[in-house]
Design an enzyme around this catalytic site. Structure first.
Site, PDB file in Angstrom:
ATOM      1  N   GLU A  14      -0.034   5.266  -6.117  1.00  0.00           N
ATOM      2  CA  GLU A  14      -1.261   5.452  -6.888  1.00  0.00           C
ATOM      3  C   GLU A  14      -1.728   6.909  -6.881  1.00  0.00           C
ATOM      4  OE1 GLU A  14      -1.434   3.511  -3.989  1.00  0.00           O
ATOM      5  OE2 GLU A  14      -2.215   5.233  -2.882  1.00  0.00           O
ATOM      6  N   ASP A  67       4.026  36.602 -33.846  1.00  0.00           N
ATOM      7  CA  ASP A  67       3.649  37.738 -34.678  1.00  0.00           C
ATOM      8  C   ASP A  67       4.505  38.924 -34.283  1.00  0.00           C
ATOM      9  OD1 ASP A  67       1.581  36.504 -36.030  1.00  0.00           O
ATOM     10  OD2 ASP A  67       0.125  36.959 -34.461  1.00  0.00           O
ATOM     11  N   VAL A 109       0.836  -1.202   0.000  1.00  0.00           N
ATOM     12  CA  VAL A 109       0.000   0.000   0.000  1.00  0.00           C
ATOM     13  C   VAL A 109       0.873   1.255   0.000  1.00  0.00           C
ATOM     14  CG1 VAL A 109      -1.586   1.375   1.401  1.00  0.00           C
ATOM     15  CG2 VAL A 109      -1.985  -1.065   1.092  1.00  0.00           C
ATOM     16  N   ALA A 110       1.926   1.225   0.823  1.00  0.00           N
ATOM     17  CA  ALA A 110       2.786   2.402   0.931  1.00  0.00           C
ATOM     18  C   ALA A 110       3.603   2.620  -0.327  1.00  0.00           C
ATOM     19  CB  ALA A 110       3.701   2.255   2.141  1.00  0.00           C
ATOM     20  N   ASN A 142       4.678   6.576   5.108  1.00  0.00           N
ATOM     21  CA  ASN A 142       3.993   6.857   3.860  1.00  0.00           C
ATOM     22  C   ASN A 142       3.111   8.099   3.978  1.00  0.00           C
ATOM     23  OD1 ASN A 142       3.155   6.240   1.191  1.00  0.00           O
ATOM     24  ND2 ASN A 142       1.224   5.504   2.021  1.00  0.00           N
TER      25      ASN A 142
END
Ligand code: ADP
Ligand code: MG
Length: 860
Positions: free
Chosen positions: A282, A324, A277-278, A697
Site C-alpha cells: 500500500e 525552437d 499486511v506485509a 517487511n
C-alpha cells in the site's frame, strides 16, 4: 465589492493608496493582516490526518485487534512486539509521506511567480504571494495577472480571460468606471483578474483582492486539478487494489491449511494477517512520489525545473523533441557577417547615398544602452546596432535629425517591423523604415523593384545557404502621418535598400545532444521563424538533418497541406522554417496521431496552447514569458537544448529505479507468500512467525529498497528506444520475474527449513528466517542493473546501497546473536557452521538471477 463601478478616486481612497504605490511599512503591515496572496490547496492533509491514515488501513486494524485478543488469552509479549512493529511501521510511513509532501512544497516554491510593483514611486520585483490590496502592479504582454486588479493606466491592453470565463476571445481593457448595472466577469472592462494573462500592451493597476478573495479563489475548488498523481501512481493504486484481493484470498487459504495441519487458530490468524499486511504494497504510491520529487530536485540542479510532477515520470517516453532554433539550439549571439546594398536607381533624399543602409539600421530598432555601455535588447537587433555604430554613426545626432514618431512593433507572425521618423531638415516629410524577413519584404516593394526580385532572391539564397539570418531593409517617405497606423497601409510601396546577413552560431553542446537523441531513438526537430535555407544550413551543422529523407517544411507549405497529407509525412520532417507559433499545435497533433510522445519548446504568449498540448511542454527560463512558463510542464533554466536531453536521461533513470524498487518489494513479498504457502504441502510447520514477517517487511524491504533510488543510470540508458507510455510496467518480464524469483526464494527458505529439521537441528526457524532475509539482500544487489552483470557495473557503484546492506545485515545479526532480541524474536544464536550454510543457501537467488541475465544477453 463592486470595484468596477467605482471611480478611481474612490478606489484610491478606499485602499489608501496612490499611483506611487504603498510604502514598505504599510505593505508589511497589510501582509500580516491579509495573509498571503495564495490559492489554498484544499486537498492538503494535516499532520494528524497523515498519521492516522497510516493506521487506518483496514488490515492493520484487524491485526491490532487480533494481537490484542491473543495477548488477553495468551502471550502478552507477542502482542506488545506486534504493536511496536506496527507503530514503527506507521512512523516510517508517516515520515515518507511527510517528506513527499515537503518535497512537493519545495518544488512549488521553486516555480513561484513574481510580480512587478511600484513602491514609493520605484519599480521593484516581489514574490507574487506577497502582494497586498492597494499595491500598484505593472503589467505587460506575457504576464499573468497576479491578483484581482483595477486598471488605472492602460496602453492597448488585451487580456486572455479564458482561464476564468472560458471565453477564448481576448478582451480589451480600459480604465473607465462602468455605469450602474449587472456585469458578467467578462464585461468588467476595467478589471483584471488573477490567473488571466496579458496578451498585448502594458498597464498599471491597483490590487483590490488577493488570494482566496479573488475571483479565481472563489472558484478554486472547481478548477483544482489533481496534478500530483502521475499515470504510474494511478496505475499502481488500481493494481494495488486488485492485488490486495488476491493476497487476501491467498492468506485465507493459508489460514485454513495451517489450521487444518494442527496449528492453533490464533497463531494462524495472526500469521496470515501479518502476511497480508506485509505483502500488500500500500505504500508504493507514496514511495513513487518521493522518488519523483527527489528526481525533480536533481533535475533542478541540472537546470531543468519541473512544474508538474508527472513530467519526471513521462520524460523517458519522449520520441520527438521539437525545439525552437534561436537561443535553444543556437547561442542567440548574432554577429553581422555581410551586408549588401541595392544599387537602387530611385533618388534618395533623406540620407546620403552611401550610408543609407547604415542609417536605416541605426534608426529602426528597439535597442537601448544599458548602464555599463552595453546594448540591451533582442539579440538580432543588438547585432545590427552594434554593427552600425561601430561604423562611426552618432546616435544622438541621428535622434535629433530623425526623431521617431510612431512604430509598428515586430511580431513573429508578420516577421517585420516598421518605424516612422520625422525628417527635420526636409519640409515636414516622414520617413518610413521597415526591416524584416526578406521574403516578407518582397511582397511590400514598389512596382519598379518587383522586377528585380529574382536577382535579389539569388543573392539572399546565397547568404542563407551559409546559415546566415538575412534581414532586409526598405524605406519610403510620406508627406504626412496617416491617421490609421497599420501594416496594411504603411508597409506598402517600399524601396528595398539592402540586406544584412548575420550568423547565430549553433551551440556546441547541442550538436552532441542531437546525436545522443538519435541514439536514444528520439528525433530532434527544429522549429524556427527563420528562412528555409538558413534553417536548413544550421540543421545540417547540428546533425538534425543528415540524410535525403529528412524534410524541411515551411509554414506556407504546411498551410497548404491537408491534415491527412501532413500526417503522412510528419514523421520525416526535421525542420520547420518560417512557421508561426500557432502552427506548432498542428505539428503536435499530427505527431501525436502517429502515437508519438512529443516534447515541445516555446517562449512567447502564443506558444502557450502548444506547450499545454504537448506531452511535455518546455518553457524558457531566461527568455520565456510568464504565460509560457505557466503553460509548461518543465522550464529550462538555461534555455539550452542539451538540457532537455539531460532531463530525458534523468527521467529514464528515475523511472528505471522506480521499476527496480517495485520489482524488489514485490519479489520479496512473493517470496514470503510462497514460503508460508508451500510449507504445509511438504508437511512442514509454518516457517516464520508473524514478527519475522513484519520484521522483513520493515527492515529488509525498507532500507535497501530506498537505496535503489540512488542507483546510477544503466550503461545503455541512452542507447535504447523510448518507453511506450501506455505499456504496463508488468510487461517486459517483470511479472514473471516476481513470480519465479519469489518462488525460488520460498523454495530455498523451506529447503533450508526441511534440511535443518531433517538433521534435527533445533535452530531451523532462525535459519529459515535468515535465509529469507539474506536472499532478499542478494536479490537487491543483482537487480541493481536490469541487464548488466553486477560484476560489470561493480559492487560498490551505489554507495548508499552498501550502507543500507551493512545496516540491514547488522540488524539481522543483532536479532540472531543478542539474548535480548532472541527472547523477543524467538531466535537462537547460530553456530559459525550454521551461519555459513545459511549464507551459501541464501546466495542461490543471487546466482540464479545473474545466470538469467547472462542467458538473456547471450541470446541478443
Ligand atoms: P526564431 O524562431 O528564429 O526566433 P522569429 O520569429 O524571432 O524566429 O523571427 C522570424 C523572422 O523575423 C526572422 O527570420 C527575421 O527575418 C525576422 N526578424 C526577427 N527579429 C526581427 C526584428 N527585431 N525586426 C525585424 N525582423 C525580425
Ligand atoms: Mg526570435
Amino acid at each position: 465589492m463592486n470595484w468596477h463601478l467605482l471611480p478611481l478616486s474612490e478606489i484610491t481612497h478606499l485602499l489608501q493608496t496612490t499611483p506611487r504605490g504603498l510604502d514598505e511599512v504599510t505593505s508589511k503591515e497589510l501582509l500580516r493582516e491579509n495573509g498571503k496572496n495564495e490559492i489554498e490547496d484544499t486537498k492538503k492533509k494535516s499532520i494528524v490526518k497523515m498519521m492516522l491514515s497510516q493506521l487506518s488501513d483496514f488490515m492493520i486494524l484487524i491485526l491490532i485487534a487480533a494481537a490484542i485478543i491473543s495477548g488477553i488469552i495468551g502471550d502478552l509479549t507477542d502482542t506488545i512486539i506486534i504493536l511496536a512493529i506496527i507503530i514503527i511501521n506507521a512512523i516510517v510511513g508517516f515520515i515518507q509521506e511527510y517528506r513527499a509532501e515537503k518535497a512537493m512544497q519545495a518544488l512549488k516554491k521553486m516555480v513561484a511567480n513574481h510580480a512587478r510593483i511600484i513602491s514609493e514611486g520605484k519599480m521593484i520585483t516581489i514574490p507574487a504571494s506577497d502582494l497586498v490590496p492597494g499595491d500598484v502592479v505593472v503589467l505587460e504582454a506575457g504576464n499573468v495577472i497576479p491578483a484581482d486588479i483595477r486598471f488605472f493606466e492602460t496602453h492597448q491592453i488585451k487580456v486572455d480571460e479564458s482561464a476564468l470565463t472560458g471565453e477564448s476571445n481576448n478582451v480589451e481593457k480600459n480604465t473607465e468606471e462602468l455605469p450602474e448595472g449587472n456585469y458578467a466577469l467578462g464585461d468588467q472592462t476595467n478589471m483584471g483578474y488573477k490567473g488571466t494573462s496579458i496578451t498585448n500592451g502594458r498597464a498599471l493597476g491597483y490590487v483590490v483582492a488577493i488570494g482566496m478573495h479573488t475571483e479565481l479563489g472563489h472558484i478554486a475548488k472547481m478548477i483544482q486539478t489533481d496534478e500530483t498523481t502521475t499515470p504510474l501512481q494511478k496505475r499502481l493504486a488500481a493494481f494495488g487494489k486488485r492485488l490486495s484481493i488476491v493476497i487476501l484470498i491467498i492468506c485465507t487459504v493459508i489460514f485454513f491449511i495451517g489450521w487444518l495441519r494442527g496449528e492453533s487458530a490464533m497463531t494462524m490468524l495472526i500469521t496470515s494477517i501479518s502476511l497480508a499486511v506485509a505483502a500488500i504494497p500500500e505504500a508504493l504510491p507514496a514511495l513513487v512520489t518521493i522518488a519523483l520529487a527527489f528526481g525533480a530536485k536533481k533535475l533542478a540542479k541540472n537546470n531543468a525545473l519541473i512544474r508538474k510532477l508527472p513530467a519526471v515520470e513521462t520524460l523517458g517516453s519522449v520520441t520527438y523533441i521539437c525545439s525552437d532554433k534561436t537561443g535553444t539550439l543556437t547561442l542567440n549571439k548574432m554577429t553581422v557577417q555581410e551586408i549588401f546594398e541595392t544599387s537602387d536607381t530611385k533618388h534618395n533624399d533623406a540620407f546620403e547615398e552611401k550610408n543609407r543602409l547604415l542609417h536605416a539600421i541605426a534608426l529602426n530598432n528597439d535597442v537601448s544602452k544599458g548602464e555599463n555601455g552595453k546594448w540591451l535588447g533582442d539579440s538580432t537587433e543588438v547585432a545590427l546596432v552594434q554593427y552600425a555604430f561601430d561604423k562611426n554613426l552618432n546616435r544622438a545626432d541621428l535622434e535629433i535629425a530623425f526623431p521617431r514618431i510612431a512604430e509598428l512593433p515586430f511580431n513573429s507572425k508578420r516577421k517585420c517591423m516598421t518605424t516612422l521618423h520625422q525628417i527635420q531638415n526636409a519640409d515636414d516629410e516622414i520617413l518610413v523604415i521597415t526591416k524584416g524577413a526578406v521574403d516578407v519584404l518582397f511582397h511590400k516593394l514598389n512596382a519598379e523593384q518587383q522586377s528585380l526580385i529574382p536577382e535579389l532572391e539569388r543573392k539572399v539564397n546565397e547568404m542563407a545557404e551559409k546559415g546566415y539570418r538575412v534581414l532586409g531593409y526598405a524605406m519610403k517617405t510620406l508627406s504626412s502621418l496617416p491617421e490609421n497606423l497599420n501594416p496594411e497601409t504603411i508597409e506598402t510601396e517600399l524601396t528595398l535598400i539592402g540586406f544584412v546577413g548575420m550568423i547565430d552560431p549553433p551551440r556546441e553542446e547541442a550538436k552532441q545532444a542531437v546525436s545522443e537523441c538519435k541514439e536514444a531513438g528520439i528525433i530532434p526537430v527544429m522549429i524556427t521563424g527563420d528562412h528555409k535555407l538558413t534553417a536548413k544550413a544550421i540543421a545540417e551543422k547540428l546533425g538534425i538533418i543528415s540524410s535525403e529523407e529528412d524534410l524541411v517544411l515551411t509554414g506556407s507549405e504546411l498551410y497548404a497541406l491537408t491534415q491527412i497529407e501532413f500526417v503522412k509525412i510528419v514523421e520525416n520532417v526535421r525542420v520547420y522554417a518560417r512557421v508561426n507559433p500557432e502552427q506548432k499545435l498542428r505539428i503536435i497533433n499530427a505527431l501525436q496521431s502517429k502515437n508519438n510522445f512529443v516534447a515541445m519548446t516555446g517562449d512567447g504568449v502564443n506558444d502557450a496552447p502548444a506547450l499545454k498540448n504537448a506531452d511535455i511542454g518546455i518553457a524558457m527560463g531566461i527568455n520565456g514569458t510568464e504565460v509560457s512558463k505557466e503553460a509548461s510542464h518543465l522550464i529550462l533554466l538555461d534555455d539550452n537544448f542539451a538540457t532537455i536531453v539531460v532531463a530525458v536521461k534523468h527521467g529514464r533513470k528515475i523511472f528505471d529505479n522506480i521499476l527496480k524498487f517495485i520489482k524488489y518489494i514485490m519479489t520479496g513479498n512473493s517470496g514470503e507468500i510462497w514460503a508460508i504457502f508451500l510449507a504445509p504441502f511438504f508437511g512442514l510447520p509454518i516457517p516464520l512467525l508473524a514478527i519475522h514477517i513484519l520484521w522483513i517487511n520493515l527492515v529488509t524491504d525498507g532500507l535497501p529498497g530506498l537505496a535503489l533510488a540512488s542507483e546510477p543510470s544503466e550503461i545503455n540508458i541512452m542507447k535504447r528506444p523510448p518507453r511506450n507510455p501506455i505499456e504496463s510496467i508488468f510487461s517486459n518480464g517483470m511479472a514473471v520475474h516476481i513470480l519465479w524469483v519469489g518462488f525460488l526464494m520460498g523454495v530455498v527458505t523451506i529447503g533450508m527449513q526441511a534440511y535443518a529439521i531433517h538433521v534435527a537441528n533445533s535452530h531451523w526457524q532462525t535459519m529459515a528466517f535468515t535465509v529469507l532475509c539474506f536472499s532478499q539482500l542478494g536479490h537487491v544487489m543483482v537487480i541493481r542493473s536490469g541487464q548488466d552483470s553486477i560484476f560489470k557495473i561493480g559492487f560498490f557503484s551505489n554507495k548508499p546501497m552498501i550502507g543500507a546492506l551493512l545496516i540491514t545485515v547488522s540488524l539481522q545479526l543483532m536479532i540472531v546473536y543478542t539474548p535480548f532480541f532472541n527472547d523477543i524474536f524467538k531466535t537462537q544464536p547460530l553456530t559459525l557452521y550454521e551461519l555459513l550454510i545459511t549464507l551459501a543457501v541464501s546466495s542461490v537467488v543471487f546466482w540464479a538471477v545473474e545466470i538469467e541475465k547472462w542467458i538473456k544477453n547471450r541470446n541478443k
